[in-house]
Design a protein around this motif. Sequence first.
Motif, PDB file in Angstrom:
ATOM      1  N   TRP A  90      59.544  33.352  37.393  1.00 52.63           N
ATOM      2  CA  TRP A  90      59.649  34.513  36.572  1.00 52.63           C
ATOM      3  C   TRP A  90      60.979  34.271  35.576  1.00 52.63           C
ATOM      4  CZ3 TRP A  90      63.704  38.114  37.351  1.00 52.63           C
ATOM      5  CH2 TRP A  90      63.723  39.182  36.387  1.00 52.63           C
ATOM      6  N   ARG A  91      62.063  33.828  36.491  1.00 51.75           N
ATOM      7  CA  ARG A  91      63.155  33.646  35.764  1.00 51.75           C
ATOM      8  C   ARG A  91      63.026  32.608  34.394  1.00 51.75           C
ATOM      9  NH1 ARG A  91      67.653  36.728  35.230  1.00 51.75           N
ATOM     10  NH2 ARG A  91      68.736  35.156  35.110  1.00 51.75           N
ATOM     11  N   ARG A  92      62.419  31.501  34.836  1.00 54.39           N
ATOM     12  CA  ARG A  92      62.029  30.471  33.621  1.00 54.39           C
ATOM     13  C   ARG A  92      61.109  31.027  32.550  1.00 54.39           C
ATOM     14  NH1 ARG A  92      62.490  26.618  38.367  1.00 54.39           N
ATOM     15  NH2 ARG A  92      60.250  26.875  38.623  1.00 54.39           N
ATOM     16  N   ASN A  93      60.230  31.774  33.138  1.00 53.43           N
ATOM     17  CA  ASN A  93      59.103  32.156  32.135  1.00 53.43           C
ATOM     18  C   ASN A  93      58.760  33.480  32.589  1.00 53.43           C
ATOM     19  OD1 ASN A  93      56.609  32.739  30.700  1.00 53.43           O
ATOM     20  ND2 ASN A  93      55.887  30.672  30.945  1.00 53.43           N
ATOM     21  N   SER A  94      59.047  34.610  31.773  1.00 56.29           N
ATOM     22  CA  SER A  94      58.670  35.874  32.227  1.00 56.29           C
ATOM     23  C   SER A  94      57.161  36.511  32.217  1.00 56.29           C
ATOM     24  CB  SER A  94      59.351  36.946  31.406  1.00 56.29           C
ATOM     25  OG  SER A  94      59.005  36.771  29.910  1.00 56.29           O
ATOM     26  N   THR A  95      56.425  35.390  31.964  1.00 59.42           N
ATOM     27  CA  THR A  95      54.957  35.612  31.913  1.00 59.42           C
ATOM     28  C   THR A  95      54.346  35.803  33.190  1.00 59.42           C
ATOM     29  OG1 THR A  95      54.613  34.700  29.771  1.00 59.42           O
ATOM     30  CG2 THR A  95      52.742  34.865  30.952  1.00 59.42           C
ATOM     31  N   VAL A  96      54.281  36.913  33.609  1.00 56.47           N
ATOM     32  CA  VAL A  96      53.693  36.994  35.238  1.00 56.47           C
ATOM     33  C   VAL A  96      52.474  38.249  35.314  1.00 56.47           C
ATOM     34  CG1 VAL A  96      55.760  36.435  36.246  1.00 56.47           C
ATOM     35  CG2 VAL A  96      55.381  38.801  35.782  1.00 56.47           C
ATOM     36  N   SER A  97      51.562  38.006  36.383  1.00 56.17           N
ATOM     37  CA  SER A  97      50.638  39.117  36.344  1.00 56.17           C
ATOM     38  C   SER A  97      50.690  39.335  37.980  1.00 56.17           C
ATOM     39  CB  SER A  97      49.462  39.261  35.705  1.00 56.17           C
ATOM     40  OG  SER A  97      48.648  37.800  36.367  1.00 56.17           O
ATOM     41  N   VAL A  98      50.141  40.555  38.576  1.00 53.43           N
ATOM     42  CA  VAL A  98      49.905  40.496  39.922  1.00 53.43           C
ATOM     43  C   VAL A  98      48.314  40.920  40.134  1.00 53.43           C
ATOM     44  CG1 VAL A  98      52.302  41.242  40.228  1.00 53.43           C
ATOM     45  CG2 VAL A  98      50.460  42.982  39.978  1.00 53.43           C
ATOM     46  N   THR A  99      47.754  40.535  41.244  1.00 47.13           N
ATOM     47  CA  THR A  99      46.422  40.682  41.681  1.00 47.13           C
ATOM     48  C   THR A  99      46.466  41.450  43.024  1.00 47.13           C
ATOM     49  OG1 THR A  99      45.695  38.695  40.421  1.00 47.13           O
ATOM     50  CG2 THR A  99      44.105  39.832  41.949  1.00 47.13           C
ATOM     51  N   ILE A 100      45.755  42.566  42.872  1.00 50.59           N
ATOM     52  CA  ILE A 100      45.703  43.530  44.011  1.00 50.59           C
ATOM     53  C   ILE A 100      44.152  43.877  44.285  1.00 50.59           C
ATOM     54  CG2 ILE A 100      46.110  45.568  45.124  1.00 50.59           C
ATOM     55  CD1 ILE A 100      48.697  45.794  43.436  1.00 50.59           C
ATOM     56  N   GLU A 101      43.747  43.708  45.689  1.00 52.99           N
ATOM     57  CA  GLU A 101      42.483  43.662  46.098  1.00 52.99           C
ATOM     58  C   GLU A 101      42.422  44.701  47.437  1.00 52.99           C
ATOM     59  OE1 GLU A 101      42.230  39.366  48.531  1.00 52.99           O
ATOM     60  OE2 GLU A 101      41.572  39.651  46.316  1.00 52.99           O
ATOM     61  N   LYS A 102      41.111  45.071  47.512  1.00 54.57           N
ATOM     62  CA  LYS A 102      40.996  46.006  48.676  1.00 54.57           C
ATOM     63  C   LYS A 102      40.685  44.891  50.006  1.00 54.57           C
ATOM     64  CE  LYS A 102      37.907  49.342  51.011  1.00 54.57           C
ATOM     65  NZ  LYS A 102      36.431  49.650  51.029  1.00 54.57           N
ATOM     66  N   GLU A 103      41.332  45.315  50.902  1.00 55.56           N
ATOM     67  CA  GLU A 103      41.237  44.413  51.968  1.00 55.56           C
ATOM     68  C   GLU A 103      39.820  44.289  52.501  1.00 55.56           C
ATOM     69  OE1 GLU A 103      42.840  43.609  56.531  1.00 55.56           O
ATOM     70  OE2 GLU A 103      43.853  45.248  55.078  1.00 55.56           O
ATOM     71  N   LYS A 104      39.515  43.093  53.090  1.00 51.83           N
ATOM     72  CA  LYS A 104      37.908  43.174  53.535  1.00 51.83           C
ATOM     73  C   LYS A 104      37.952  43.392  54.972  1.00 51.83           C
ATOM     74  CE  LYS A 104      34.341  39.382  54.031  1.00 51.83           C
ATOM     75  NZ  LYS A 104      34.366  39.032  55.297  1.00 51.83           N
ATOM     76  N   TRP A 105      36.958  44.151  55.546  1.00 53.36           N
ATOM     77  CA  TRP A 105      36.714  44.552  56.871  1.00 53.36           C
ATOM     78  C   TRP A 105      35.594  43.919  57.630  1.00 53.36           C
ATOM     79  CZ3 TRP A 105      40.826  47.220  58.988  1.00 53.36           C
ATOM     80  CH2 TRP A 105      41.949  47.670  58.150  1.00 53.36           C
ATOM     81  N   GLY A 106      35.771  43.131  58.469  1.00 52.76           N
ATOM     82  CA  GLY A 106      34.756  42.637  59.432  1.00 52.76           C
ATOM     83  C   GLY A 106      33.864  41.505  58.815  1.00 52.76           C
ATOM     84  N   HIS A 107      33.332  40.754  59.733  1.00 55.57           N
ATOM     85  CA  HIS A 107      32.568  39.396  59.182  1.00 55.57           C
ATOM     86  C   HIS A 107      31.396  39.563  58.344  1.00 55.57           C
ATOM     87  CE1 HIS A 107      31.113  35.441  59.485  1.00 55.57           C
ATOM     88  NE2 HIS A 107      30.022  36.105  59.770  1.00 55.57           N
ATOM     89  N   PHE A 108      30.806  40.846  58.240  1.00 53.88           N
ATOM     90  CA  PHE A 108      29.849  40.952  57.612  1.00 53.88           C
ATOM     91  C   PHE A 108      29.970  41.883  56.330  1.00 53.88           C
ATOM     92  CE2 PHE A 108      27.756  40.295  61.644  1.00 53.88           C
ATOM     93  CZ  PHE A 108      26.733  39.376  61.287  1.00 53.88           C
TER      94      PHE A 108
END
Length: 243
Positions: A90-108
């Motif tokens: 970020w300090r070298r290149n201010s171009t950033v984004s963030v990804t947020i996702e809903k947590e997966k619950w269980g194997h199925f």
Amino acid sequence: MIVGFGLVLNLLLLLVAANSHRGKHAAVVARRMVNIESNLHFNSLRTDGTPVSLIEYYVSSDACPDVEGLSNNGNPVLLLSKMSTSYKNWRRNSTVSVTIEKEKWGHFDSAMRKPRGNFFGTLKKLDLSHSDARRLARHFVIRHPDARHWLPGQDESHVHDTEWFEFQVESVYFIGGFGDRAYIGNISGEVYHRHLGCDKIVDPNEYLHLGDRQETAKLLDSASDRDSSRGFFQLIKSIVTQY
């Protein structure tokens, strides 16, 4: 001919209005998701231009109404170490984004039907008073108990180079789930920050005392599926994913 053109135009206007409504509802779902989840992927660029995505802790500014100096509008608040790759990129290149996702619950359970979003914006270093920094630290440790070891200005901290940042959301590319039943598209920063409708932004402390984070999953599922078909196959799918 004129009648046919008018009918097509009216249908297009109805589609635009319906999509706009779904976009506003998607903003509510995205804002809820940011408030309930607690990990994000910090997306940055290395010096050679190669994208790097690393997990970081965060807390939603919606969860910190008593902290002055925050936007309290759904922006994620991060704690970054100056030694971290995320911070250095970020300090070298201010171009950033963030990804947020809903947590997966269980194997199925299916990650593909879960809400997730890529958030575009800018990172802002926070300059908080001592009392507000302590309040923010309390909120952060509720979500991330191990973070007490690298809180800024804390005597028990093992790391002394961390700083508070707020990611100022300017737009969101949102995927509510499968495209046949959920909104997929862009959400402007204005809509994300403003349009909450009558839905309550959930206090994360409420879920910490439930003892069953499945309630959190059900809340986001109900929000993301509200616009979807309630047919037989959707019912079967909902039953299967609970086990």
